[in-house]
Design an enzyme around this catalytic site. Structure first.
Site, PDB file in Angstrom:
ATOM      1  N   ASP A  82     -20.386 131.116  11.794  1.00 17.86           N
ATOM      2  CA  ASP A  82     -20.294 129.750  12.320  1.00 17.86           C
ATOM      3  C   ASP A  82     -19.432 128.908  11.372  1.00 17.86           C
ATOM      4  O   ASP A  82     -19.677 128.886  10.160  1.00 17.86           O
ATOM      5  CB  ASP A  82     -21.727 129.176  12.385  1.00 17.86           C
ATOM      6  N   HIS A 180     -22.443 116.790  14.658  1.00 14.64           N
ATOM      7  CA  HIS A 180     -23.501 117.522  13.956  1.00 14.64           C
ATOM      8  C   HIS A 180     -24.557 116.561  13.427  1.00 14.64           C
ATOM      9  O   HIS A 180     -24.254 115.410  13.128  1.00 14.64           O
ATOM     10  CB  HIS A 180     -22.903 118.306  12.779  1.00 14.64           C
ATOM     11  N   GLY A 181     -25.781 117.042  13.301  1.00 20.28           N
ATOM     12  CA  GLY A 181     -26.862 116.212  12.756  1.00 20.28           C
ATOM     13  C   GLY A 181     -27.473 115.351  13.849  1.00 20.28           C
ATOM     14  O   GLY A 181     -27.137 115.479  15.029  1.00 20.28           O
ATOM     15  N   GLY A 209     -23.260 120.816  17.816  1.00 16.29           N
ATOM     16  CA  GLY A 209     -23.972 119.567  17.582  1.00 16.29           C
ATOM     17  C   GLY A 209     -24.915 119.192  18.717  1.00 16.29           C
ATOM     18  O   GLY A 209     -25.020 118.019  19.080  1.00 16.29           O
ATOM     19  N   SER A 211     -28.223 119.346  18.856  1.00 16.28           N
ATOM     20  CA  SER A 211     -29.528 118.759  18.515  1.00 16.28           C
ATOM     21  C   SER A 211     -29.528 117.279  18.857  1.00 16.28           C
ATOM     22  O   SER A 211     -28.583 116.556  18.519  1.00 16.28           O
ATOM     23  CB  SER A 211     -29.817 118.908  17.009  1.00 16.28           C
ATOM     24  N   ASN A 230     -24.807 125.222  20.418  1.00 11.57           N
ATOM     25  CA  ASN A 230     -25.242 125.411  19.029  1.00 11.57           C
ATOM     26  C   ASN A 230     -26.336 124.425  18.634  1.00 11.57           C
ATOM     27  O   ASN A 230     -26.173 123.209  18.820  1.00 11.57           O
ATOM     28  CB  ASN A 230     -24.067 125.179  18.083  1.00 11.57           C
ATOM     29  N   THR A 233     -29.949 121.410  13.587  1.00  9.96           N
ATOM     30  CA  THR A 233     -30.742 120.290  13.070  1.00  9.96           C
ATOM     31  C   THR A 233     -32.180 120.263  13.604  1.00  9.96           C
ATOM     32  O   THR A 233     -33.124 120.024  12.845  1.00  9.96           O
ATOM     33  CB  THR A 233     -30.012 118.966  13.393  1.00  9.96           C
TER      34      THR A 233
HETATM   35  P1  13P Z   1     -26.723 120.494  15.095  1.00 12.17           P
HETATM   36  O1  13P Z   1     -27.161 120.713  13.688  1.00 12.17           O
HETATM   37  O2  13P Z   1     -26.330 119.100  15.363  1.00 12.17           O
HETATM   38  O3  13P Z   1     -27.702 121.061  16.070  1.00 12.17           O
HETATM   39  O4  13P Z   1     -25.361 121.357  15.283  1.00 12.17           O
HETATM   40  C1  13P Z   1     -25.399 122.738  15.133  1.00 12.17           C
HETATM   41  C2  13P Z   1     -24.039 123.312  15.144  1.00 12.17           C
HETATM   42  O5  13P Z   1     -23.123 122.822  15.765  1.00 12.17           O
HETATM   43  C3  13P Z   1     -23.828 124.548  14.385  1.00 12.17           C
HETATM   44  O6  13P Z   1     -22.508 124.975  14.420  1.00 12.17           O
HETATM   45  O1  G3H Z   2     -22.677 123.082  11.933  1.00 16.20           O
HETATM   46  C1  G3H Z   2     -23.061 123.601  10.908  1.00 16.20           C
HETATM   47  C2  G3H Z   2     -24.417 124.153  10.806  1.00 16.20           C
HETATM   48  O2  G3H Z   2     -25.395 123.179  11.084  1.00 16.20           O
HETATM   49  C3  G3H Z   2     -24.594 124.812   9.472  1.00 16.20           C
HETATM   50  O3  G3H Z   2     -24.749 123.866   8.479  1.00 16.20           O
HETATM   51  O4  G3H Z   2     -23.030 124.236   6.730  1.00 16.20           O
HETATM   52  O5  G3H Z   2     -25.270 123.210   6.191  1.00 16.20           O
HETATM   53  O6  G3H Z   2     -25.079 125.642   6.740  1.00 16.20           O
HETATM   54  P1  G3H Z   2     -24.517 124.262   6.936  1.00 16.20           P
HETATM   55 ZN    ZN Z   3     -21.146 123.342  14.616  1.00 15.38          ZN
END
Ligand code: 13P
Ligand code: G3H
Ligand code: ZN
Length: 284
Positions: A82, A180-181, A209, A211, A230, A233
């Site tokens: 990823d 993300h987050g 992203g 979540s 994906n 979070t």
């Molecule tokens: P979230 O942490 O926002 O769920 O995103 C996950 C992601 O995109 C991992 O590649």
């Molecule tokens: O999108 C990224 C994933 O949430 C992984 O996060 O880089 O902190 O492992 P990380």
């Molecule tokens: Zn991602």
């Protein structure tokens, strides 16, 4: 069973009108929770390992755990890099038997993103693995940017078609207002843009992203044609809450197995719920 590629999982998802969940892991407990959810829900799934996860646990450990998981279950599973940002990370993943790699050149200028992605595609093809790349940047929820800057960071549908054509990737990660987050307030996803990308691009589309995106928006994204979603979070948060609660209710308990048991269950529940929401439950 052996790992399957994302290309294989996502082709079935496209044909079946559902999306496959990709869940990030960093250790044994998270992996077990994801695998247990998949077995419980009879769901194909993607185990996602970021460069940060590789650094934390070691790619060899994570790959070995994933291999034991796939050998001991009969649900189709892919092991996926990823957000790989360099060819060295791609090579490390492929050398450890990953069946899919993402090369994330989304912060690079268009031509440089294409060039890096093409090299990753060549390496992955030689190893029999599939590829994902990203066009358009995912803007952080904390980023203080204007509406027009946010718009400019999103995937351009015409460029997306050219990017896919010139790179030969198997799946495209899009930026349509996702981040993300945790989102601040309700996320605003540009579904018109997603529709436009969907009509111009024939390969599977990926929503990062996810979540905190409300269920009805996820359903709409799936209906338009997102094939991989994906989540990280929400699983992390379930882990944190369960550990915090257990430790505060059981201040004398020092056995890590006891402390982590409720966290494993909480993470499994989150993953299982997402598998049902994405429509991949019952597809294994
Ligand atoms: P979230 O942490 O926002 O769920 O995103 C996950 C992601 O995109 C991992 O590649
Ligand atoms: O999108 C990224 C994933 O949430 C992984 O996060 O880089 O902190 O492992 P990380
Ligand atoms: Zn991602």
């Amino acid at each position: 069973m052996a790992f399957v590629t994302n290309a294989e999982l996502l082709a079935r998802a496209m044909a079946g009108g559902y999306a496959v969940g990709a869940f990030n892991t960093n250790n044994l407990e998270i992996t077990l929770s994801i695998v247990e959810a998949a077995v419980q829900e009879r769901s194909p799934f993607i185990l996602a390992v970021s460069p940060g996860a590789m650094k934390y646990a070691g790619v060899a450990y994570l790959a070995a755990i994933a291999r034991v998981a796939s050998d001991s279950t009969d649900v189709p599973m892919s092991l996926h890099l990823d957000h790989g940002t360099s060819l060295e990370e791609v090579k490390a993943a492929l050398d450890h038997g990953f069946s899919s790699v993402m090369i994330d050149g989304s912060k690079l200028p268009f031509e440089e993103n294409i060039s890096l992605t093409r090299q990753a595609v060549e390496m992955a093809r030689a190893a029999g693995a599939s590829t994902e790349a990203e066009l358009g940047r995912l803007v952080g929820v904390e980023d203080q940017i204007s509406v027009s800057e946010r718009e400019a960071s999103m995937t351009d549908p015409a460029q997306a078609a050219e990017f896919v054509e010139r790179t030969g990737i198997d799946a495209l990660a899009v930026s349509i207002g996702n981040a993300h987050g945790w989102y601040k307030g309700e996320p605003k996803l540009d579904f018109e843009r997603l529709r436009e990308i969907r009509t111009r691009v024939s390969i599977p589309l990926v929503l990062h992203g996810a979540s905190g995106i409300p269920d009805d928006m996820i359903r709409e994204a799936c209906a338009i044609g997102v094939d991989k979603i994906n989540i990280d979070t929400e699983v992390r948060d379930a882990f944190r809450q369960a550990v915090a609660r257990f430790v505060s209710e059981n201040p004398e308990q020092i056995d890590p197995r006891k402390i982590l048991a409720p966290a494993r269950e909480a993470m499994r529940e989150v993953v299982a719920r997402k598998m049902r929401l994405f429509g991949c439950a019952g597809r294994a």
